[in-house]
Scaffold this motif. Structure first.
Motif, PDB file in Angstrom:
ATOM      1  N   LEU A 120       0.846  -1.196   0.000  1.00 34.05           N
ATOM      2  CA  LEU A 120       0.000   0.000   0.000  1.00 34.05           C
ATOM      3  C   LEU A 120       0.885   1.251   0.000  1.00 34.05           C
ATOM      4  O   LEU A 120       1.051   1.927   1.012  1.00 34.05           O
ATOM      5  CB  LEU A 120      -0.917  -0.003   1.220  1.00 34.05           C
ATOM      6  CG  LEU A 120      -2.116   0.969   1.168  1.00 34.05           C
ATOM      7  CD1 LEU A 120      -3.020   0.634  -0.007  1.00 34.05           C
ATOM      8  CD2 LEU A 120      -2.891   0.908   2.475  1.00 34.05           C
ATOM      9  N   PHE A 126       0.084   3.263  -8.017  1.00 33.12           N
ATOM     10  CA  PHE A 126      -0.202   4.132  -9.162  1.00 33.12           C
ATOM     11  C   PHE A 126       0.496   3.641 -10.425  1.00 33.12           C
ATOM     12  O   PHE A 126      -0.053   3.737 -11.523  1.00 33.12           O
ATOM     13  CB  PHE A 126       0.221   5.570  -8.853  1.00 33.12           C
ATOM     14  CG  PHE A 126      -0.718   6.297  -7.942  1.00 33.12           C
ATOM     15  CD1 PHE A 126      -1.889   6.839  -8.416  1.00 33.12           C
ATOM     16  CD2 PHE A 126      -0.431   6.423  -6.594  1.00 33.12           C
ATOM     17  CE1 PHE A 126      -2.765   7.507  -7.584  1.00 33.12           C
ATOM     18  CE2 PHE A 126      -1.291   7.088  -5.741  1.00 33.12           C
ATOM     19  CZ  PHE A 126      -2.471   7.631  -6.239  1.00 33.12           C
ATOM     20  N   LEU A 159       1.078   6.429   0.771  1.00 34.72           N
ATOM     21  CA  LEU A 159      -0.064   7.097   0.153  1.00 34.72           C
ATOM     22  C   LEU A 159      -0.656   8.121   1.114  1.00 34.72           C
ATOM     23  O   LEU A 159      -0.799   7.865   2.312  1.00 34.72           O
ATOM     24  CB  LEU A 159      -1.130   6.077  -0.228  1.00 34.72           C
ATOM     25  CG  LEU A 159      -0.813   5.149  -1.404  1.00 34.72           C
ATOM     26  CD1 LEU A 159      -1.954   4.163  -1.593  1.00 34.72           C
ATOM     27  CD2 LEU A 159      -0.596   5.940  -2.682  1.00 34.72           C
ATOM     28  N   SER A 160      -1.005   9.288   0.568  1.00 39.21           N
ATOM     29  CA  SER A 160      -1.666  10.320   1.359  1.00 39.21           C
ATOM     30  C   SER A 160      -3.066  10.550   0.791  1.00 39.21           C
ATOM     31  O   SER A 160      -3.381  10.128  -0.326  1.00 39.21           O
ATOM     32  CB  SER A 160      -0.867  11.622   1.320  1.00 39.21           C
ATOM     33  OG  SER A 160      -0.878  12.176   0.009  1.00 39.21           O
ATOM     34  N   ALA A 161      -3.880  11.250   1.559  1.00 40.04           N
ATOM     35  CA  ALA A 161      -5.244  11.551   1.110  1.00 40.04           C
ATOM     36  C   ALA A 161      -5.220  12.396  -0.159  1.00 40.04           C
ATOM     37  O   ALA A 161      -6.070  12.233  -1.053  1.00 40.04           O
ATOM     38  CB  ALA A 161      -5.996  12.280   2.221  1.00 40.04           C
ATOM     39  N   SER A 190       2.987   4.200  -3.125  1.00 42.61           N
ATOM     40  CA  SER A 190       2.850   4.850  -4.440  1.00 42.61           C
ATOM     41  C   SER A 190       3.036   3.895  -5.607  1.00 42.61           C
ATOM     42  O   SER A 190       2.703   4.236  -6.747  1.00 42.61           O
ATOM     43  CB  SER A 190       3.852   6.004  -4.545  1.00 42.61           C
ATOM     44  OG  SER A 190       5.184   5.540  -4.356  1.00 42.61           O
ATOM     45  N   GLU A 234      -2.930  12.364  -2.577  1.00 43.28           N
ATOM     46  CA  GLU A 234      -2.592  11.519  -3.719  1.00 43.28           C
ATOM     47  C   GLU A 234      -3.766  10.643  -4.140  1.00 43.28           C
ATOM     48  O   GLU A 234      -4.030  10.470  -5.335  1.00 43.28           O
ATOM     49  CB  GLU A 234      -1.371  10.661  -3.380  1.00 43.28           C
ATOM     50  CG  GLU A 234      -0.085  11.467  -3.330  1.00 43.28           C
ATOM     51  CD  GLU A 234       1.047  10.670  -2.720  1.00 43.28           C
ATOM     52  OE1 GLU A 234       0.750   9.761  -1.901  1.00 43.28           O
ATOM     53  OE2 GLU A 234       2.206  10.958  -3.026  1.00 43.28           O
ATOM     54  N   ILE A 235      -4.475  10.090  -3.162  1.00 41.54           N
ATOM     55  CA  ILE A 235      -5.632   9.249  -3.487  1.00 41.54           C
ATOM     56  C   ILE A 235      -6.720  10.075  -4.168  1.00 41.54           C
ATOM     57  O   ILE A 235      -7.287   9.653  -5.187  1.00 41.54           O
ATOM     58  CB  ILE A 235      -6.185   8.588  -2.207  1.00 41.54           C
ATOM     59  CG1 ILE A 235      -5.146   7.601  -1.646  1.00 41.54           C
ATOM     60  CG2 ILE A 235      -7.501   7.872  -2.490  1.00 41.54           C
ATOM     61  CD1 ILE A 235      -5.512   7.038  -0.289  1.00 41.54           C
ATOM     62  N   GLY A 251      -5.615  10.945  -7.605  1.00 48.86           N
ATOM     63  CA  GLY A 251      -5.660   9.759  -8.442  1.00 48.86           C
ATOM     64  C   GLY A 251      -7.060   9.505  -8.978  1.00 48.86           C
ATOM     65  O   GLY A 251      -7.240   9.144 -10.142  1.00 48.86           O
ATOM     66  N   ILE A 252      -8.081   9.725  -8.128  1.00 49.29           N
ATOM     67  CA  ILE A 252      -9.475   9.563  -8.554  1.00 49.29           C
ATOM     68  C   ILE A 252      -9.834  10.605  -9.618  1.00 49.29           C
ATOM     69  O   ILE A 252     -10.467  10.291 -10.632  1.00 49.29           O
ATOM     70  CB  ILE A 252     -10.416   9.675  -7.340  1.00 49.29           C
ATOM     71  CG1 ILE A 252     -10.177   8.500  -6.377  1.00 49.29           C
ATOM     72  CG2 ILE A 252     -11.875   9.724  -7.788  1.00 49.29           C
ATOM     73  CD1 ILE A 252     -10.899   8.625  -5.061  1.00 49.29           C
TER      74      ILE A 252
END
Length: 479
Positions: A357, A362, A427-429, A359, A431-432, A435-436
């Motif tokens: 879990l 990605f 992963l940070s909020a 980067s 980046e997530i 990503g979305i």
């Protein structure tokens, strides 16, 4: 006078042979010593390691290939000898840059790369638009050199070390604020050279360059930021600026792909494609995978050199067509989804990315999207039978992913003595969430939804226009 003329005509041929000889020497040395390339230093000024030899091999190959193409393409061109000399100068500036250890030489070579490239863009001094494009691009290159100089010298004076290795070794002693400013300056220099938004217009304006110059620019010059960021990866980690690279690279990748769909000029399409690919490369740096960014710039170099050198043939064979709306049947969607997941699993198994879990997820997601898109391109073909559509995707993707994995491992080995080039981040909020948004933008582009919003269409069209003085400003005056 005839003797001098013959001499000028012989220059491109001599440079052509010299570049191929350099490539063969570099490739032979790289292959022979691949497992254990010794590191060599010269008085804290120069440093040669596996990464140096890799870049040397690449740049000499592309320069030699483009020089070979230019022998026939530029035959009879008044400035052919000048083009060849500039090409040689550009090649050597990259080679010296990548082995520079002293900061003064490194900064000088970064500026030299920009100067040589601007001269290649405006190699035909009698073409008004090309001269304007050359001057326009040079302003960006000088600006990028200024930011890089500020960032590097800040670190040099703080660490009292004027070598790249010395700065990296003493980076922990630099105040956090100084490290942050230096990191931002280095990022700015990199994104200017790679034509990342909002510094993209110089590349769109440089399409007045001869096709061999464009090929060299897209296969080599714009990729230089990947080399720069890899050399300063430690600074970027220390300054916590990777998230900036990730967001800027992702936005550029999506916007440039949108802009590419609006272009009617083949070279402008290729320019937008390059900007998008550079966005992906910068995004990979932002994920902590500088080795993946180097693999990306290698593959992009081969791909884009081919596209530019074959652009004339493509124009000759192409016919105007209406855009085909994307319509995917449920059975096709299942096949696309299946092979996308299968490709992602294979990629994770071969490279170890995406199994934790961090980067690396990605990277695996990008591979899945790429494979899914390519699968759709196969299954929608009417000329292919059912079994062909079923067999082709796994065969092609197995070959492609295995090749990529081997390249990834090989580049990682060559960069093994460089710190922080393969460091996945948590992963940070942010980046997530981004990503979305990135995925949403990708599907909006692929499904053609943007065509339903005229304001968005016009915004993208205006955003992808070259500098006004580089388009039909002088030709009418000479008629």
């Amino acid at each position: 006078m005839t003797f001098k003329k013959d001499q000028f005509q012989a220059i491109p041929q001599l440079i052509h042979y010299a570049l191929w000889l350099l490539f063969i020497i570099n490739l032979t040395y790289l292959v022979y010593n691949f497992a254990n390339i010794p590191e060599w230093h010269y008085k804290n000024i120069l440093k040669i390691n596996g990464f140096t030899v890799l870049i040397w091999t690449l740049v000499t190959f592309f320069s030699a290939l483009i020089s070979s193409f230019g022998i026939n393409y530029l035959r009879g061109f008044k400035y052919h000898a000048k083009f060849s000399l500039l090409c040689l100068g550009f090649t050597f500036s990259i080679m010296v840059f990548v082995m520079s250890n002293h900061v003064s030489l490194l900064l000088l070579m970064w500026l030299s790369m920009g100067v040589f490239m601007s001269r290649l863009i405006g190699v035909d001094t009698k073409w008004g638009e090309a001269k304007e494009a050359s001057k326009f691009a040079l302003k960006f290159f000088v600006g990028g050199s200024f930011f890089l100089t500020v960032g590097v010298l800040l670190l040099a004076f703080q660490t009292e070390a004027f070598t790249l290795s010395g700065i990296i070794s003493n980076l922990s002693a630099v105040p956090r604020g100084i490290t942050l400013v230096a990191g931002l300056c280095i990022i700015t220099a990199a994104i200017i050279q790679s034509a990342i938004y909002p510094f993209h217009r110089w590349l769109l304006s440089a399409m007045t360059a001869p096709t061999p110059a464009s090929a060299l620019m897209h296969a080599g010059f714009v990729n230089g930021s990947g080399i720069l960021l890899a050399l300063f990866s430690t600074v970027l980690f220390a300054s916590n600026t990777l998230i900036i690279l990730f967001i800027i690279g992702g936005l550029t990748a999506v916007i440039a792909q949108f802009a590419k769909l609006l272009q009617v000029n083949v070279k402008q399409k290729l320019a937008c494609s390059t900007i998008a690919q550079m966005g992906f490369m910068i995004m990979q740096c932002g994920l902590g995978f500088f080795n993946a960014a180097v693999v990306h710039l290698i593959l992009h170099g081969f791909y884009k050199a081919y596209l530019f050198l074959s652009a004339g043939e493509e124009i000759g064979l192409s016919k105007p067509q209406k855009p085909t709306p994307i319509k995917i049947k449920p059975s096709q969607a299942v096949i696309v989804l299946f092979f996308g997941i299968l490709g992602a699993v294979l990629f994770s198994y071969l490279t170890g990315k995406g199994t934790e879990l961090n980067s690396g997820i990605f990277l695996t997601l990008t591979v899945a999207i790429t494979i899914g898109q390519a699968t759709y391109n196969i299954v929608k073909e009417q000329c292919l039978g059912f079994f062909q559509k079923l067999i082709l995707p796994p065969f092609l993707f197995l070959c492609g992913i295995v090749t990529y994995a081997l390249m990834y491992k090989g580049v990682t080995m060559l960069m093994s003595d460089m710190p922080m080039v393969d460091e996945p981040i948590a992963l940070s909020a942010i980046e997530i969430a981004f990503g979305i948004l990135f995925l949403a933008g990708f599907f909006i582009m692929k499904l053609g939804i943007y065509r339903n919003y005229p304001w968005l269409y016009m915004k993208l069209l205006n955003l992808s226009q070259p500098y006004k003085k580089t388009v039909l400003m002088y030709k009418t005056k000479s008629l």
